[in-house]
Scaffold this motif. Structure first.
Motif, PDB file in Angstrom:
ATOM      1  N   GLY A  72       0.809  -1.209   0.000  1.00 56.38           N
ATOM      2  CA  GLY A  72       0.000   0.000   0.000  1.00 56.38           C
ATOM      3  C   GLY A  72       0.842   1.258   0.000  1.00 56.38           C
ATOM      4  O   GLY A  72       2.057   1.225  -0.160  1.00 56.38           O
ATOM      5  N   LYS A  73       0.160   2.358   0.184  1.00 56.37           N
ATOM      6  CA  LYS A  73       0.798   3.665   0.244  1.00 56.37           C
ATOM      7  C   LYS A  73       0.379   4.308   1.562  1.00 56.37           C
ATOM      8  O   LYS A  73      -0.811   4.416   1.855  1.00 56.37           O
ATOM      9  N   VAL A  74       1.362   4.710   2.346  1.00 56.38           N
ATOM     10  CA  VAL A  74       1.107   5.350   3.630  1.00 56.38           C
ATOM     11  C   VAL A  74       1.300   6.849   3.439  1.00 56.38           C
ATOM     12  O   VAL A  74       2.370   7.292   3.019  1.00 56.38           O
ATOM     13  N   LEU A  75       0.258   7.606   3.717  1.00 58.07           N
ATOM     14  CA  LEU A  75       0.328   9.055   3.569  1.00 58.07           C
ATOM     15  C   LEU A  75       0.837   9.665   4.867  1.00 58.07           C
ATOM     16  O   LEU A  75       0.267   9.434   5.933  1.00 58.07           O
ATOM     17  N   GLY A  76       1.910  10.444   4.775  1.00 55.80           N
ATOM     18  CA  GLY A  76       2.495  11.072   5.949  1.00 55.80           C
ATOM     19  C   GLY A  76       2.456  12.580   5.846  1.00 55.80           C
ATOM     20  O   GLY A  76       2.100  13.142   4.807  1.00 55.80           O
ATOM     21  N   LYS A  77       2.817  13.250   6.933  1.00 51.89           N
ATOM     22  CA  LYS A  77       2.842  14.714   6.939  1.00 51.89           C
ATOM     23  C   LYS A  77       3.955  15.259   6.063  1.00 51.89           C
ATOM     24  O   LYS A  77       3.751  16.181   5.289  1.00 51.89           O
ATOM     25  N   GLU A  78       5.153  14.702   6.230  1.00 53.07           N
ATOM     26  CA  GLU A  78       6.321  15.182   5.486  1.00 53.07           C
ATOM     27  C   GLU A  78       6.400  14.583   4.082  1.00 53.07           C
ATOM     28  O   GLU A  78       6.686  15.266   3.119  1.00 53.07           O
ATOM     29  N   ARG A  79       6.164  13.271   3.978  1.00 52.08           N
ATOM     30  CA  ARG A  79       6.218  12.575   2.686  1.00 52.08           C
ATOM     31  C   ARG A  79       5.391  11.306   2.765  1.00 52.08           C
ATOM     32  O   ARG A  79       5.044  10.843   3.836  1.00 52.08           O
ATOM     33  N   ASP A  80       5.100  10.758   1.598  1.00 47.23           N
ATOM     34  CA  ASP A  80       4.326   9.521   1.509  1.00 47.23           C
ATOM     35  C   ASP A  80       5.286   8.354   1.292  1.00 47.23           C
ATOM     36  O   ASP A  80       6.389   8.527   0.784  1.00 47.23           O
ATOM     37  N   TYR A  81       4.837   7.156   1.663  1.00 42.24           N
ATOM     38  CA  TYR A  81       5.672   5.972   1.545  1.00 42.24           C
ATOM     39  C   TYR A  81       4.920   4.874   0.805  1.00 42.24           C
ATOM     40  O   TYR A  81       3.787   4.558   1.139  1.00 42.24           O
ATOM     41  N   TYR A  82       5.584   4.297  -0.199  1.00 39.50           N
ATOM     42  CA  TYR A  82       5.078   3.112  -0.879  1.00 39.50           C
ATOM     43  C   TYR A  82       5.678   1.917  -0.154  1.00 39.50           C
ATOM     44  O   TYR A  82       6.865   1.897   0.156  1.00 39.50           O
ATOM     45  N   VAL A  83       4.866   0.899   0.110  1.00 40.04           N
ATOM     46  CA  VAL A  83       5.321  -0.263   0.873  1.00 40.04           C
ATOM     47  C   VAL A  83       5.094  -1.528   0.046  1.00 40.04           C
ATOM     48  O   VAL A  83       3.987  -1.767  -0.440  1.00 40.04           O
ATOM     49  N   CYS A  84       6.147  -2.328  -0.107  1.00 39.75           N
ATOM     50  CA  CYS A  84       6.063  -3.625  -0.787  1.00 39.75           C
ATOM     51  C   CYS A  84       6.289  -4.732   0.238  1.00 39.75           C
ATOM     52  O   CYS A  84       7.120  -4.597   1.128  1.00 39.75           O
ATOM     53  N   GLU A  85       5.560  -5.816   0.045  1.00 38.29           N
ATOM     54  CA  GLU A  85       5.687  -6.985   0.908  1.00 38.29           C
ATOM     55  C   GLU A  85       6.272  -8.107   0.059  1.00 38.29           C
ATOM     56  O   GLU A  85       5.759  -8.394  -1.016  1.00 38.29           O
ATOM     57  N   ALA A  86       7.336  -8.752   0.554  1.00 37.11           N
ATOM     58  CA  ALA A  86       8.005  -9.789  -0.228  1.00 37.11           C
ATOM     59  C   ALA A  86       8.317 -11.006   0.632  1.00 37.11           C
ATOM     60  O   ALA A  86       8.527 -10.889   1.837  1.00 37.11           O
ATOM     61  N   GLN A  87       8.332 -12.156  -0.020  1.00 37.31           N
ATOM     62  CA  GLN A  87       8.855 -13.377   0.592  1.00 37.31           C
ATOM     63  C   GLN A  87      10.191 -13.636  -0.078  1.00 37.31           C
ATOM     64  O   GLN A  87      10.248 -13.871  -1.287  1.00 37.31           O
ATOM     65  N   LEU A  88      11.252 -13.576   0.704  1.00 45.93           N
ATOM     66  CA  LEU A  88      12.596 -13.754   0.160  1.00 45.93           C
ATOM     67  C   LEU A  88      12.923 -15.226  -0.009  1.00 45.93           C
ATOM     68  O   LEU A  88      12.473 -16.071   0.772  1.00 45.93           O
ATOM     69  N   LEU A  89      13.731 -15.535  -1.023  1.00 44.08           N
ATOM     70  CA  LEU A  89      14.199 -16.902  -1.237  1.00 44.08           C
ATOM     71  C   LEU A  89      15.333 -17.252  -0.284  1.00 44.08           C
ATOM     72  O   LEU A  89      15.515 -18.405   0.073  1.00 44.08           O
ATOM     73  N   ALA A  90      16.089 -16.235   0.134  1.00 42.46           N
ATOM     74  CA  ALA A  90      17.227 -16.471   1.025  1.00 42.46           C
ATOM     75  C   ALA A  90      16.731 -16.950   2.381  1.00 42.46           C
ATOM     76  O   ALA A  90      15.692 -16.505   2.865  1.00 42.46           O
ATOM     77  N   PRO A  91      17.466 -17.864   2.999  1.00 39.49           N
ATOM     78  CA  PRO A  91      17.054 -18.338   4.328  1.00 39.49           C
ATOM     79  C   PRO A  91      17.142 -17.217   5.358  1.00 39.49           C
ATOM     80  O   PRO A  91      17.941 -16.300   5.219  1.00 39.49           O
ATOM     81  N   PHE A  92      16.322 -17.327   6.383  1.00 43.27           N
ATOM     82  CA  PHE A  92      16.303 -16.333   7.453  1.00 43.27           C
ATOM     83  C   PHE A  92      17.587 -16.440   8.253  1.00 43.27           C
ATOM     84  O   PHE A  92      17.951 -17.500   8.741  1.00 43.27           O
ATOM     85  N   ASP A  93      18.314 -15.329   8.386  1.00 43.02           N
ATOM     86  CA  ASP A  93      19.579 -15.303   9.107  1.00 43.02           C
ATOM     87  C   ASP A  93      19.538 -14.152  10.108  1.00 43.02           C
ATOM     88  O   ASP A  93      19.989 -13.059   9.813  1.00 43.02           O
ATOM     89  N   PRO A  94      18.969 -14.381  11.287  1.00 38.23           N
ATOM     90  CA  PRO A  94      18.832 -13.297  12.261  1.00 38.23           C
ATOM     91  C   PRO A  94      20.175 -12.864  12.824  1.00 38.23           C
ATOM     92  O   PRO A  94      21.087 -13.677  12.970  1.00 38.23           O
ATOM     93  N   THR A  95      20.277 -11.574  13.122  1.00 32.63           N
ATOM     94  CA  THR A  95      21.513 -11.064  13.722  1.00 32.63           C
ATOM     95  C   THR A  95      21.590 -11.467  15.189  1.00 32.63           C
ATOM     96  O   THR A  95      22.665 -11.693  15.722  1.00 32.63           O
ATOM     97  N   GLU A  96      20.445 -11.546  15.850  1.00 34.14           N
ATOM     98  CA  GLU A  96      20.383 -11.986  17.245  1.00 34.14           C
ATOM     99  C   GLU A  96      19.371 -13.135  17.326  1.00 34.14           C
ATOM    100  O   GLU A  96      18.181 -12.905  17.521  1.00 34.14           O
TER     101      GLU A  96
END
Length: 138
Positions: A72-96
């Motif tokens: 979707g698109k999030v409307l903000g006061k300063e600027r708007d944001y386009y948001v994409c949702e993805a499922q990555l092929l790379a395995p999950f590698d958490p930093t913690e």
């Protein structure tokens, strides 16, 4: 003003310079879906939708995703944001590892945002268990 126009033109031109369609990650058919929304009287407009689709296609190729859709698109006061949702092929590698959930939990999807179509996409950080606990208390 001229510099802004040239910058916009350069970003728009880059959208068309992508690799071959073969092997591309599956994207939602944003243009077709936008036509349905247009019938209902809502949407981004044809030009913005097409440029957004091209930008998402570039992002999908660069990030090696399994699936991607426009969240979707999030409307903000300063600027708007386009948001994409993805499922990555790379395995999950958490930093913690003790603080992060895996790909089956809250981090199943990875989110990317940008402030203008054709601009640089920024990957949002993974959610932690502490953040989920705090969010549930709100």
């Amino acid at each position: 003003a001229k510099a802004n126009q040239l910058s916009w033109a350069a970003r728009s031109t880059e959208l068309f310079q992508t690799a071959s369609e073969t092997g591309q990650a599956p994207l939602q058919d944003l243009v077709d879906e936008a036509n349905m929304f247009e019938w209902a009287g809502v949407g981004f407009g044809r030009e913005e939708t097409f440029r957004l689709f091209l930008s998402m296609r570039q992002l999908a190729a660069a990030q090696n995703v399994e699936r991607m859709r426009l969240w979707g698109k999030v409307l903000g006061k300063e600027r708007d944001y386009y948001v994409c949702e993805a499922q990555l092929l790379a395995p999950f590698d958490p930093t913690e590892p003790t603080k992060m959930e895996g790909r089956e939990g809250a981090n199943k999807y990875t989110y990317f945002v940008c402030t203008q179509v054709g601009g640089e996409w920024t990957q949002l950080p993974e959610v932690t268990q502490d953040q989920i606990v705090v969010a549930r208390k709100l």
